[in-house]
Design a protein around this motif. Structure first.
Motif, mmCIF file in Angstrom:
data_model
loop_
_atom_site.group_PDB
_atom_site.id
_atom_site.type_symbol
_atom_site.label_atom_id
_atom_site.label_comp_id
_atom_site.label_asym_id
_atom_site.label_seq_id
_atom_site.Cartn_x
_atom_site.Cartn_y
_atom_site.Cartn_z
ATOM 1 N N GLY A 155 0.819 -1.212 0.000
ATOM 2 C CA GLY A 155 0.000 0.000 0.000
ATOM 3 C C GLY A 155 0.849 1.257 0.000
ATOM 4 N N GLU A 156 1.939 1.237 0.748
ATOM 5 C CA GLU A 156 2.834 2.396 0.768
ATOM 6 C C GLU A 156 3.453 2.628 -0.605
ATOM 7 N N LEU A 157 3.877 1.538 -1.264
ATOM 8 C CA LEU A 157 4.457 1.666 -2.599
ATOM 9 C C LEU A 157 3.422 2.165 -3.594
ATOM 10 N N ALA A 158 2.213 1.603 -3.521
ATOM 11 C CA ALA A 158 1.166 2.002 -4.456
ATOM 12 C C ALA A 158 0.803 3.476 -4.284
ATOM 13 N N ARG A 162 5.669 9.899 -5.817
ATOM 14 C CA ARG A 162 6.971 10.411 -6.249
ATOM 15 C C ARG A 162 7.861 9.314 -6.833
ATOM 16 N N MET A 163 7.581 8.069 -6.522
ATOM 17 C CA MET A 163 8.443 6.971 -6.962
ATOM 18 C C MET A 163 7.983 6.438 -8.318
ATOM 19 N N PRO A 164 8.875 6.290 -9.280
ATOM 20 C CA PRO A 164 8.508 5.725 -10.581
ATOM 21 C C PRO A 164 8.019 4.284 -10.439
ATOM 22 N N LEU A 165 7.156 3.863 -11.356
ATOM 23 C CA LEU A 165 6.570 2.530 -11.279
ATOM 24 C C LEU A 165 7.635 1.450 -11.262
ATOM 25 N N GLU A 166 8.621 1.535 -12.132
ATOM 26 C CA GLU A 166 9.648 0.495 -12.183
ATOM 27 C C GLU A 166 10.401 0.384 -10.858
ATOM 28 N N GLN A 167 10.603 1.500 -10.208
ATOM 29 C CA GLN A 167 11.279 1.477 -8.912
ATOM 30 C C GLN A 167 10.391 0.827 -7.854
ATOM 31 N N LYS A 168 9.090 1.094 -7.924
ATOM 32 C CA LYS A 168 8.149 0.455 -6.998
ATOM 33 C C LYS A 168 8.153 -1.063 -7.176
ATOM 34 N N LEU A 169 8.109 -1.495 -8.424
ATOM 35 C CA LEU A 169 8.091 -2.931 -8.694
ATOM 36 C C LEU A 169 9.387 -3.592 -8.227
ATOM 37 N N ALA A 170 10.501 -2.899 -8.430
ATOM 38 C CA ALA A 170 11.784 -3.435 -7.966
ATOM 39 C C ALA A 170 11.799 -3.541 -6.444
ATOM 40 N N ALA A 171 11.240 -2.542 -5.769
ATOM 41 C CA ALA A 171 11.183 -2.572 -4.305
ATOM 42 C C ALA A 171 10.307 -3.718 -3.822
ATOM 43 N N TYR A 172 9.214 -3.976 -4.534
ATOM 44 C CA TYR A 172 8.328 -5.092 -4.174
ATOM 45 C C TYR A 172 9.058 -6.424 -4.330
ATOM 46 N N GLN A 173 9.743 -6.611 -5.438
ATOM 47 C CA GLN A 173 10.480 -7.854 -5.652
ATOM 48 C C GLN A 173 11.610 -8.003 -4.638
ATOM 49 N N ASP A 174 12.264 -6.898 -4.309
ATOM 50 C CA ASP A 174 13.315 -6.945 -3.284
ATOM 51 C C ASP A 174 12.750 -7.405 -1.944
ATOM 52 N N ALA A 175 11.539 -6.924 -1.610
ATOM 53 C CA ALA A 175 10.903 -7.315 -0.352
ATOM 54 C C ALA A 175 10.618 -8.817 -0.342
ATOM 55 N N LEU A 176 10.140 -9.346 -1.462
ATOM 56 C CA LEU A 176 9.864 -10.786 -1.549
ATOM 57 C C LEU A 176 11.151 -11.599 -1.425
ATOM 58 N N GLN A 177 12.191 -11.163 -2.114
ATOM 59 C CA GLN A 177 13.459 -11.890 -2.069
ATOM 60 C C GLN A 177 14.079 -11.851 -0.675
ATOM 61 N N ARG A 178 13.935 -10.705 0.015
ATOM 62 C CA ARG A 178 14.468 -10.602 1.370
ATOM 63 C C ARG A 178 13.773 -11.587 2.294
ATOM 64 N N LEU A 201 -0.332 -6.272 -9.022
ATOM 65 C CA LEU A 201 -1.395 -5.590 -9.759
ATOM 66 C C LEU A 201 -1.835 -4.324 -9.035
ATOM 67 N N ARG A 202 -1.878 -4.383 -7.719
ATOM 68 C CA ARG A 202 -2.264 -3.194 -6.946
ATOM 69 C C ARG A 202 -1.280 -2.054 -7.190
ATOM 70 N N ILE A 203 0.008 -2.381 -7.204
ATOM 71 C CA ILE A 203 1.026 -1.353 -7.450
ATOM 72 C C ILE A 203 0.888 -0.791 -8.860
ATOM 73 N N ARG A 204 0.695 -1.674 -9.835
ATOM 74 C CA ARG A 204 0.589 -1.233 -11.221
ATOM 75 C C ARG A 204 -0.680 -0.407 -11.450
ATOM 76 N N GLU A 205 -1.785 -0.844 -10.870
ATOM 77 C CA GLU A 205 -3.058 -0.157 -11.097
ATOM 78 C C GLU A 205 -3.087 1.218 -10.457
ATOM 79 N N ALA A 206 -2.281 1.407 -9.412
ATOM 80 C CA ALA A 206 -2.214 2.733 -8.796
ATOM 81 C C ALA A 206 -1.507 3.728 -9.710
ATOM 82 N N ALA A 207 -0.679 3.214 -10.621
ATOM 83 C CA ALA A 207 0.076 4.081 -11.520
ATOM 84 C C ALA A 207 -0.613 4.278 -12.859
#
Length: 286
Positions: A155-158, A162-178, A201-207
């Motif tokens: 929800g915070e990422l979505a 100010r954060m570009p979509l690609e950066q949000k998606l990368a942050a989401y994947q980083d969270a999963l990998q961590r 999808l939630r992150i993408r749809e917010a953008a």
């Protein structure tokens, strides 16, 4: 004596034998890993593990007690529990954690704001850490806590404009990998893949507005093509039905107002029965 020992090893005692034959250890491990990934595991671990034990070990008290020992032995090895943490001490600790959750959270129903609820839940986590100790608390409940917090992070990422979509998606994947690296699990094995897809999808749809093919592409990466097709078909069917129902209600309200001005209550009831039947057929809501 050696022969007797070999024979005893080959013939495990009941009911342990029934458990080991009927429920291979890998099945128990998988069941535990999925339970430990539930957001509520860190809230009421004692009750959840007791339920797991009952489901896999049956109801007879002696069998349940022996299976409880087997489950503790697995957890003892899985988390390298200190020697002083005996089976009795372990289950007692979980019971105290359950009680703290009831005292601090259950007694504060979620009628408050999200912020207030999060504060109450954090107080419970602090109490849980005091009971288990910080290191053991993280080993036992870290996965549950991280997955419980994941929707909030999404929800915070979505919501970050100010954060570009690609950066949000990368942050989401980083969270999963961590999470996978820290807890030694594959999220696909302990969570429904569609839940992971919904977060993205939630992150993408917010953008941006996503078309059907974009949604399908995301779902397929997590769930595979067949599940993605069935999932999208089902939701398209539900959306279409919702639109028909909305149109049905709008037309029914207009007719109800019109007929109410020119009918007695009994006439209105009779006429609306016929109206409803016609509209059900018109909008295919039978």
């Amino acid at each position: 004596m050696a022969g007797a020992s070999t024979g005893a090893a080959a013939q495990p005692r009941e009911p342990e034998a029934r458990f080991l034959v009927a429920q291979p250890s890998q099945t128990l491990v998988q069941a535990y890993e999925r339970a430990a990934a539930r957001g509520d595991f860190g809230m009421a671990p004692g009750r959840i593990l007791e339920s797991l034990r009952d489901r896999y070990c049956g109801s007879p008290q002696r069998g349940a007690d022996e299976c409880r020992g087997l489950l503790f032995a697995y957890l003892q090895e899985r988390f390298a529990l200190p020697e002083e943490v005996t089976s009795v001490a372990f289950w007692s600790m979980l019971a105290r954690i359950d009680a703290e959750f009831d005292r601090l959270v259950t007694s504060n129903p979620r009628s408050h704001s999200d912020a207030e609820f999060l504060a109450v839940h954090e107080r419970f986590r602090e109490a849980r850490r005091d009971i288990a100790g910080a290191a053991l608390d993280r080993r036992l409940f870290g996965l549950s806590d991280d997955l419980l917090d994941l929707p909030q992070r999404v929800g915070e990422l979505a919501g970050d404009s100010r954060m570009p979509l690609e950066q949000k998606l990368a942050a989401y994947q980083d969270a999963l990998q961590r999470i996978e690296h820290e807890h030694g699990v594959r999220l696909m094995s302990v969570m429904e893949p569609v839940e992971l897809a919904r977060h993205e999808l939630r992150i993408r749809e917010a953008a941006d507005v996503l078309g059907p093919e974009q949604r399908r592409e995301v779902l397929e990466r997590y769930t595979g093509p067949e599940y993605a097709r069935r999932y999208l078909d089902y939701h398209q069917e539900q959306q279409t039905r919702s639109e028909r129902l909305k149109a049905f209600n709008q037309e029914r309200d207009l007719l109800l107002k019109q007929l109410a001005s020119e009918s007695s209550p009994e006439q209105l009831r009779q006429r609306m029965l016929a109206v409803d039947q016609r509209l059900f057929e018109k909008y295919d809501l039978q």
